[in-house]
Design a protein around this motif. Structure first.
Motif, PDB file in Angstrom:
ATOM      1  N   ARG A   1      -4.958 -37.900   1.825  1.00 16.71           N
ATOM      2  CA  ARG A   1      -5.122 -37.720   3.236  1.00 16.71           C
ATOM      3  C   ARG A   1      -5.735 -38.920   3.963  1.00 16.71           C
ATOM      4  O   ARG A   1      -6.406 -39.673   3.461  1.00 16.71           O
ATOM      5  CB  ARG A   1      -6.231 -36.362   3.438  1.00 16.71           C
ATOM      6  N   SER A   2      -5.615 -38.800   5.330  1.00 16.39           N
ATOM      7  CA  SER A   2      -5.891 -39.828   6.153  1.00 16.39           C
ATOM      8  C   SER A   2      -6.936 -39.474   7.190  1.00 16.39           C
ATOM      9  O   SER A   2      -6.552 -38.393   7.733  1.00 16.39           O
ATOM     10  CB  SER A   2      -4.948 -40.723   6.694  1.00 16.39           C
ATOM     11  N   PHE A   3      -7.872 -40.141   7.389  1.00 11.27           N
ATOM     12  CA  PHE A   3      -8.954 -39.578   8.530  1.00 11.27           C
ATOM     13  C   PHE A   3      -9.142 -40.993   9.367  1.00 11.27           C
ATOM     14  O   PHE A   3      -9.561 -42.185   8.944  1.00 11.27           O
ATOM     15  CB  PHE A   3     -10.488 -39.403   7.853  1.00 11.27           C
ATOM     16  N   GLU A   4      -9.010 -40.677  10.679  1.00  8.53           N
ATOM     17  CA  GLU A   4      -9.307 -41.742  11.766  1.00  8.53           C
ATOM     18  C   GLU A   4     -10.876 -41.928  11.987  1.00  8.53           C
ATOM     19  O   GLU A   4     -11.619 -41.116  11.617  1.00  8.53           O
ATOM     20  CB  GLU A   4      -8.793 -41.229  13.342  1.00  8.53           C
ATOM     21  N   PHE A   5     -11.255 -42.939  12.515  1.00  6.62           N
ATOM     22  CA  PHE A   5     -12.580 -43.494  12.580  1.00  6.62           C
ATOM     23  C   PHE A   5     -13.295 -42.155  13.221  1.00  6.62           C
ATOM     24  O   PHE A   5     -14.325 -41.862  13.019  1.00  6.62           O
ATOM     25  CB  PHE A   5     -12.775 -44.654  13.464  1.00  6.62           C
TER      26      PHE A   5
ATOM     27  N   ILE B   1     -13.713 -32.999   0.229  1.00  2.76           N
ATOM     28  CA  ILE B   1     -13.029 -34.291  -0.291  1.00  2.76           C
ATOM     29  C   ILE B   1     -13.362 -34.523  -1.798  1.00  2.76           C
ATOM     30  O   ILE B   1     -12.594 -34.744  -2.651  1.00  2.76           O
ATOM     31  CB  ILE B   1     -12.932 -35.535   0.735  1.00  2.76           C
ATOM     32  N   GLU B   2     -14.488 -34.921  -2.037  1.00  4.14           N
ATOM     33  CA  GLU B   2     -14.942 -35.343  -3.693  1.00  4.14           C
ATOM     34  C   GLU B   2     -14.347 -34.173  -4.568  1.00  4.14           C
ATOM     35  O   GLU B   2     -14.051 -34.442  -5.261  1.00  4.14           O
ATOM     36  CB  GLU B   2     -16.269 -35.724  -3.367  1.00  4.14           C
ATOM     37  N   SER B   3     -14.843 -32.984  -4.052  1.00  2.74           N
ATOM     38  CA  SER B   3     -14.683 -32.072  -4.919  1.00  2.74           C
ATOM     39  C   SER B   3     -13.318 -31.825  -5.219  1.00  2.74           C
ATOM     40  O   SER B   3     -13.033 -31.238  -6.543  1.00  2.74           O
ATOM     41  CB  SER B   3     -15.135 -30.513  -4.483  1.00  2.74           C
ATOM     42  N   SER B   4     -12.181 -31.998  -4.494  1.00  5.02           N
ATOM     43  CA  SER B   4     -10.880 -31.988  -4.749  1.00  5.02           C
ATOM     44  C   SER B   4     -10.230 -33.061  -5.793  1.00  5.02           C
ATOM     45  O   SER B   4      -9.085 -32.836  -6.402  1.00  5.02           O
ATOM     46  CB  SER B   4     -10.245 -32.055  -3.539  1.00  5.02           C
ATOM     47  N   ASN B   5     -11.019 -34.098  -6.030  1.00  8.06           N
ATOM     48  CA  ASN B   5     -10.705 -35.099  -6.896  1.00  8.06           C
ATOM     49  C   ASN B   5      -9.376 -35.798  -6.423  1.00  8.06           C
ATOM     50  O   ASN B   5      -8.311 -36.164  -7.147  1.00  8.06           O
ATOM     51  CB  ASN B   5     -10.620 -34.823  -8.326  1.00  8.06           C
ATOM     52  N   ILE B   6      -9.278 -36.019  -5.017  1.00  7.40           N
ATOM     53  CA  ILE B   6      -7.736 -36.495  -4.522  1.00  7.40           C
ATOM     54  C   ILE B   6      -8.223 -37.728  -3.508  1.00  7.40           C
ATOM     55  O   ILE B   6      -9.204 -37.342  -2.744  1.00  7.40           O
ATOM     56  CB  ILE B   6      -6.928 -35.355  -3.647  1.00  7.40           C
ATOM     57  N   PRO B   7      -7.474 -38.767  -3.685  1.00  5.09           N
ATOM     58  CA  PRO B   7      -7.943 -39.865  -2.785  1.00  5.09           C
ATOM     59  C   PRO B   7      -7.820 -39.629  -1.152  1.00  5.09           C
ATOM     60  O   PRO B   7      -6.958 -38.447  -0.861  1.00  5.09           O
ATOM     61  CB  PRO B   7      -6.901 -40.983  -3.228  1.00  5.09           C
ATOM     62  N   ALA B   8      -8.518 -40.386  -0.509  1.00  5.93           N
ATOM     63  CA  ALA B   8      -8.483 -40.284   1.003  1.00  5.93           C
ATOM     64  C   ALA B   8      -8.981 -41.566   1.477  1.00  5.93           C
ATOM     65  O   ALA B   8      -9.592 -42.477   1.091  1.00  5.93           O
ATOM     66  CB  ALA B   8      -9.517 -39.012   1.451  1.00  5.93           C
TER      67      ALA B   8
ATOM     68  N   ALA C   1     -11.209 -47.876   4.505  1.00  6.63           N
ATOM     69  CA  ALA C   1     -11.803 -47.854   3.219  1.00  6.63           C
ATOM     70  C   ALA C   1     -11.033 -46.400   2.481  1.00  6.63           C
ATOM     71  O   ALA C   1     -10.303 -45.871   3.134  1.00  6.63           O
ATOM     72  CB  ALA C   1     -13.380 -46.940   3.251  1.00  6.63           C
ATOM     73  N   LEU C   2     -10.849 -46.729   1.050  1.00  3.50           N
ATOM     74  CA  LEU C   2     -10.153 -45.747   0.162  1.00  3.50           C
ATOM     75  C   LEU C   2     -10.853 -44.956  -0.747  1.00  3.50           C
ATOM     76  O   LEU C   2     -11.603 -45.812  -1.678  1.00  3.50           O
ATOM     77  CB  LEU C   2      -9.148 -46.371  -0.620  1.00  3.50           C
ATOM     78  N   PHE C   3     -11.140 -43.633  -0.843  1.00  4.03           N
ATOM     79  CA  PHE C   3     -11.706 -43.017  -1.916  1.00  4.03           C
ATOM     80  C   PHE C   3     -10.750 -42.793  -3.012  1.00  4.03           C
ATOM     81  O   PHE C   3      -9.844 -42.226  -2.997  1.00  4.03           O
ATOM     82  CB  PHE C   3     -12.283 -41.642  -1.364  1.00  4.03           C
ATOM     83  N   ILE C   4     -11.278 -43.563  -4.153  1.00  2.57           N
ATOM     84  CA  ILE C   4     -10.469 -43.487  -5.455  1.00  2.57           C
ATOM     85  C   ILE C   4     -11.382 -42.601  -6.579  1.00  2.57           C
ATOM     86  O   ILE C   4     -12.318 -43.108  -6.963  1.00  2.57           O
ATOM     87  CB  ILE C   4     -10.101 -44.638  -5.910  1.00  2.57           C
ATOM     88  N   PRO C   5     -10.798 -41.328  -6.719  1.00  4.96           N
ATOM     89  CA  PRO C   5     -11.611 -40.596  -7.628  1.00  4.96           C
ATOM     90  C   PRO C   5     -11.708 -41.020  -9.073  1.00  4.96           C
ATOM     91  O   PRO C   5     -10.717 -41.932  -9.456  1.00  4.96           O
ATOM     92  CB  PRO C   5     -10.895 -39.030  -7.604  1.00  4.96           C
ATOM     93  N   GLU C   6     -12.535 -40.722  -9.772  1.00  6.01           N
ATOM     94  CA  GLU C   6     -12.598 -41.098 -11.229  1.00  6.01           C
ATOM     95  C   GLU C   6     -11.394 -40.659 -11.833  1.00  6.01           C
ATOM     96  O   GLU C   6     -10.642 -39.531 -11.751  1.00  6.01           O
ATOM     97  CB  GLU C   6     -13.812 -40.634 -11.953  1.00  6.01           C
ATOM     98  N   GLY C   7     -10.702 -41.444 -12.906  1.00  6.72           N
ATOM     99  CA  GLY C   7      -9.536 -41.069 -13.641  1.00  6.72           C
ATOM    100  C   GLY C   7      -8.309 -41.366 -12.964  1.00  6.72           C
ATOM    101  O   GLY C   7      -7.240 -41.435 -13.538  1.00  6.72           O
ATOM    102  N   TRP C   8      -8.397 -41.733 -11.729  1.00  5.64           N
ATOM    103  CA  TRP C   8      -6.863 -41.932 -10.831  1.00  5.64           C
ATOM    104  C   TRP C   8      -6.813 -43.216 -11.165  1.00  5.64           C
ATOM    105  O   TRP C   8      -7.269 -44.420 -10.869  1.00  5.64           O
ATOM    106  CB  TRP C   8      -7.138 -41.821  -9.327  1.00  5.64           C
ATOM    107  N   PHE C   9      -5.490 -43.632 -11.846  1.00  7.83           N
ATOM    108  CA  PHE C   9      -4.948 -45.035 -11.811  1.00  7.83           C
ATOM    109  C   PHE C   9      -4.572 -45.578 -10.571  1.00  7.83           C
ATOM    110  O   PHE C   9      -4.106 -45.009  -9.752  1.00  7.83           O
ATOM    111  CB  PHE C   9      -3.629 -45.001 -12.813  1.00  7.83           C
TER     112      PHE C   9
END
Length: 545
Positions: free
Chosen positions: A8-12, A25-32, A266-274
């Motif tokens: 997913r992408s979020f504007e400012f 977001i964090e709980s889903s473990n999916i990048p944003a 900025a990009l959120f990269i959850p743990e374990g995502w290559f």
């Protein structure tokens, strides 16, 4: 890529609060992606190479000594220490190289030759720089230079830079493990890898392309041995991937997603995502690492329980793959074949064959009921019944079937069944495609299977005993119990009781029949567990058994 894993992408003006980030977001473990997330940082303008940012950084940190990655395979930087070195050099030296490369870019000189960086001794270093031999500037990458480290404060080299950055508001409740600076003077590529922490990658200047794979896709990337130094990195070469050695990697793109990050993003990269990162010239980034709530809450005394849960889930996956469900086309072929039999008048012949087989068995006065039952079942059920009876009779002497069976909770390993090619198939089969009996059971709808077994119980009890006690393979038992489960969900409690009374009533020892089914089912589960363990070692841990 599954829709549920899309980035997913979020504007400012849509940036989440700390609570929203944690819960949605964090709980889903999916990048944003967070567009323009850090444009209010001092660093956004102060560090910009096009606006005097290199001079600013040199003035602030010129005397600091930093460690950089030195790659002999530049512009590719691999995480494995066999393919790179960590070298110490003054930050001012690295900034000088950046300025030289910037000048080259502006001059646009095709015949410009990058200067070589020779071994040097700096008066501020206790020992000579670890630069060995002649090094081209593009071989250096300032990677993971610590601005803050919760565990190793003595390794922090660039703490002064904290004044120019700010922890994004949606991370304000996080206990940060580290903040790092990433800076390259020329285009670079990092090998695919994952991090053991949640990661927020912030682009201060330049541009990065990030390709991401979910943890479930790690078998496609062949992670290095879990016992190795670079266990979180892929074994696949970025220059020349050898698909003969790494065949799964050829399909890795099907599981990937790509994002382009510009300055301020900025990009959120959850743990374990290559993730595999390509950086443009003179790209500067800062990242924040923090432990996930899952890892923080894992207690050592719970490891054995979590291991059992995870292995069970992977075992179930192996079982489902071994029982790749028959497609609708397979069932349509069965129905079409049954219709052709009906049209060609073969049903009467089939009933006659079954009648003949039936007369050779001890039916205990069930002849009248037998004829009615055969006429009542549908063409598909009759075809399956004929095939099952034929298979059992082909592998066991009919005269032996007429004799009372010696019930046993274990199967007779000497009995076997022939496949379509006449080859002997043992009862120790674990794959659906190898077992003709399991394939017949698998293609039947629950109602049709119920019809077949009711007829067998009434008219071919000895055949049913041989089938269950002696010819049922591990995969056959798994198929049978799954079909029973499907049947149970689609029938009333009263009908279920009636069916099982008829089915198990055909056996001299009902408990022996139950044992035979459950023992073979457990054997299939054990084989699936062993295969799951092998797959875990190979695909996820990088170790072959």
């Amino acid at each position: 890529m599954e829709e549920s894993l899309e980035i997913r992408s979020f504007e400012f003006d849509q940036l989440p609060s700390a609570t929203q980030f944690a819960s949605q977001i964090e709980s889903s473990n999916i990048p944003a992606v967070f567009k323009g997330c850090i444009k209010d940082w001092k660093a956004f303008s102060n560090w910009n190479p096009t606006e005097g940012g290199l001079d600013y950084l040199q003035e602030r940190l010129g005397t600091s000594v930093v460690e950089a990655m030195l790659s002999r395979t530049a512009p590719i930087f691999y995480g494995d220490i066999r393919r790179h070195e960590r070298v110490a050099l003054p930050f001012s030296t690295f900034i000088g190289l950046c300025k030289q490369h910037k000048q080259k870019m502006y001059d646009g000189c095709d015949d410009y030759v990058e200067p070589e960086l020779h071994r040097q001794v700096d008066s501020n270093l206790e020992s000579p720089s670890l630069l060995s031999g002649d090094v081209a500037p593009q071989q250096l990458y300032l990677a993971q230079a610590p601005i803050m480290s919760a565990e190793n404060e003595e390794t922090v080299q660039l703490e002064t830079l904290k004044e120019d950055i700010a922890t994004p508001a949606f991370l304000e409740t996080k206990k940060l493990a580290a903040i790092n600076l990433w800076m390259n003077n020329a285009k670079s590529k990092s090998s695919a890898h994952y991090d053991p922490h949640h990661n927020l990658l912030c682009i201060v200047a330049g541009c990065k392309q990030v390709v991401l794979w979910p943890p479930a896709a790690s078998p496609m990337l062949y992670p290095m041995s879990v016992y190795g130094e670079a266990s979180n990195h892929s074994s696949i070469s970025l220059e020349n991937p050898d698909f003969s050695i790494y065949p799964r990697a050829e399909h890795s793109g099907e599981y990937s997603q790509k994002v382009i990050l510009h300055a301020g993003d900025a990009l959120f990269i959850p743990e374990g995502w290559f993730h595999q990162v390509d950086s443009d010239d003179l790209t500067i980034a800062v990242n924040f690492w923090w432990r996930s709530s899952i890892m923080s809450s894992l207690s050592e005394h719970m490891d054995a329980y979590y291991l059992r849960r995870i292995l069970r889930r992977m075992m179930d996956r192996e079982m489902n793959q071994a029982l790749a469900k028959a497609s609708s086309a397979d069932r349509e072929r069965l129905k079409r074949h049954a219709c052709e039999i009906h049209t060609n008048g073969e049903l009467d012949s089939m009933e006659h064959d079954l009648d003949q087989s039936c007369q050779k068995q001890d039916l205990k006065g069930k002849e009248p009921q037998q004829r009615i039952l055969l006429q009542k079942i549908g063409p598909c059920s009759l075809q399956a019944l004929h095939d099952l009876v034929s298979l059992v009779h082909d592998c066991v002497n009919v005269a032996d079937i007429n004799q009372p069976m010696q019930s046993s909770s274990t199967f007779n390993s000497e009995l076997n069944v022939k496949n379509d090619n006449g080859k002997i198939m043992t009862t120790e089969m674990f794959h659906l495609e190898d077992d003709p009996i399991a394939k017949i059971l698998w293609t039947l709808e629950p109602h049709a299977l119920q019809e077949v077994f009711v007829v067998m119980a009434h008219n071919f009890p000895r055949t049913l005993e041989v089938l269950i006690l002696h010819l049922l393979s591990p995969v056959g038992a798994e198929v049978l119990t799954r079909k029973f489960d499907d049947m149970d969900q689609k029938t009333s409690e009263e009908d279920r009781k009636k069916f099982y009374q008829v089915f198990y009533g055909a056996f001299d020892d009902q408990f022996a029949a139950m044992d035979a089914i459950l023992n073979q089912k457990e054997l299939f589960a054990l084989q699936s567990l062993l295969q799951a363990f092998k797959n875990v070692m190979d695909k996820y841990l990088g170790e072959k058994l």
